[in-house]
Write a protein that holds these residues in place. Structure first.
Motif, PDB file in Angstrom:
ATOM      1  N   GLN A  66       9.310   2.924  15.395  1.00 47.18           N
ATOM      2  CA  GLN A  66       9.230   1.631  16.623  1.00 47.18           C
ATOM      3  C   GLN A  66       8.121   0.859  16.288  1.00 47.18           C
ATOM      4  O   GLN A  66       6.845   1.562  16.251  1.00 47.18           O
ATOM      5  N   VAL A  67       8.088  -0.341  16.549  1.00 44.60           N
ATOM      6  CA  VAL A  67       6.591  -1.195  16.601  1.00 44.60           C
ATOM      7  C   VAL A  67       6.592  -1.694  18.233  1.00 44.60           C
ATOM      8  O   VAL A  67       7.655  -2.216  18.588  1.00 44.60           O
ATOM      9  N   SER A  71       3.646 -10.985   5.538  1.00 43.29           N
ATOM     10  CA  SER A  71       2.924  -9.815   5.619  1.00 43.29           C
ATOM     11  C   SER A  71       1.650 -10.181   5.181  1.00 43.29           C
ATOM     12  O   SER A  71       0.310  -9.502   5.596  1.00 43.29           O
ATOM     13  N   SER A  99       1.263  -1.937  17.021  1.00 46.00           N
ATOM     14  CA  SER A  99       0.935  -0.358  17.018  1.00 46.00           C
ATOM     15  C   SER A  99       2.164   0.101  16.772  1.00 46.00           C
ATOM     16  O   SER A  99       3.380  -0.596  16.963  1.00 46.00           O
ATOM     17  N   GLY A 100       2.493   1.263  15.848  1.00 44.49           N
ATOM     18  CA  GLY A 100       3.336   1.871  15.896  1.00 44.49           C
ATOM     19  C   GLY A 100       3.760   1.980  14.273  1.00 44.49           C
ATOM     20  O   GLY A 100       4.456   3.025  14.020  1.00 44.49           O
ATOM     21  N   ARG A 101       3.634   1.192  13.758  1.00 46.30           N
ATOM     22  CA  ARG A 101       3.971   1.086  12.213  1.00 46.30           C
ATOM     23  C   ARG A 101       2.813   0.314  11.531  1.00 46.30           C
ATOM     24  O   ARG A 101       1.657   0.112  11.929  1.00 46.30           O
ATOM     25  N   THR A 102       3.023   0.670  10.261  1.00 43.06           N
ATOM     26  CA  THR A 102       1.945  -0.181   9.160  1.00 43.06           C
ATOM     27  C   THR A 102       1.897  -1.769   9.440  1.00 43.06           C
ATOM     28  O   THR A 102       2.917  -2.438   8.999  1.00 43.06           O
ATOM     29  N   ASP A 110       2.764  -4.231   6.606  1.00 43.26           N
ATOM     30  CA  ASP A 110       3.946  -4.229   6.119  1.00 43.26           C
ATOM     31  C   ASP A 110       5.073  -5.401   6.717  1.00 43.26           C
ATOM     32  O   ASP A 110       6.005  -5.817   6.152  1.00 43.26           O
ATOM     33  N   TYR A 111       4.380  -5.955   7.731  1.00 44.34           N
ATOM     34  CA  TYR A 111       5.458  -6.782   8.620  1.00 44.34           C
ATOM     35  C   TYR A 111       5.024  -8.504   8.586  1.00 44.34           C
ATOM     36  O   TYR A 111       4.124  -8.662   8.716  1.00 44.34           O
ATOM     37  N   ASN A 155      -4.875  -5.175  13.011  1.00 41.27           N
ATOM     38  CA  ASN A 155      -3.325  -5.045  13.413  1.00 41.27           C
ATOM     39  C   ASN A 155      -2.841  -6.264  14.762  1.00 41.27           C
ATOM     40  O   ASN A 155      -2.356  -5.881  15.653  1.00 41.27           O
ATOM     41  N   GLU A 188      10.472  -6.910   9.169  1.00 41.31           N
ATOM     42  CA  GLU A 188      10.315  -6.925   7.831  1.00 41.31           C
ATOM     43  C   GLU A 188      10.641  -7.986   6.771  1.00 41.31           C
ATOM     44  O   GLU A 188       9.916  -8.086   5.687  1.00 41.31           O
TER      45      GLU A 188
END
Length: 118
Positions: free
Chosen positions: A1-2, A53, A25-28, A31-32, A77, A100
């Motif tokens: 989850q983001v 990204s 936060s929560g993911r890379t 990547d987004y 981030n 994504e």
């Protein structure tokens, strides 16, 4: 989850500037794709700006073009929206979004209020 948390909103006079920030936060983060939308009272949410990204491609709504700039700092981030020459019609809740694909931003923050007085 983001998780996305916006900040930087407030009250500004027409012609002024604001910079919105969105901490992710929560993911890379890198990547987004990221974006900003807004929703004015009584209106549907609308697209404002998006960035890929790697930051290589940006797109803006017609109303934002030439006045707003989206940028990102993958080391922090964080995605930003620099808004210049603000107009009363820019008054809205501004939302940060991630996904994504830049065309499918599916995670949204809680929003930050921007009010532009005439």
């Amino acid at each position: 989850q983001v998780q996305l948390v916006e900040s930087g909103g407030g009250l500004v006079q027409a012609g002024g500037s604001l910079r919105l920030s969105c901490s992710v936060s929560g993911r890379t983060f890198s990547d987004y794709a990221m974006g900003w939308g807004r929703q004015a009272p009584g209106k549907e949410r609308e697209f404002v700006a998006r960035i890929t990204s790697n930051g290589g491609t940006r797109a803006y709504s017609d109303s934002a073009k030439g006045r707003f700039t989206i940028s990102r700092d993958n080391a922090k981030n964080t995605v930003y929206l620099q808004m210049n020459n603000l107009k009363p019609e820019d008054t809205a809740v501004y939302y940060c979004a991630a996904g994504e694909s830049e065309f499918h931003l599916r995670f949204w923050g809680q929003g930050t209020q921007v009010t532009v007085s005439s």
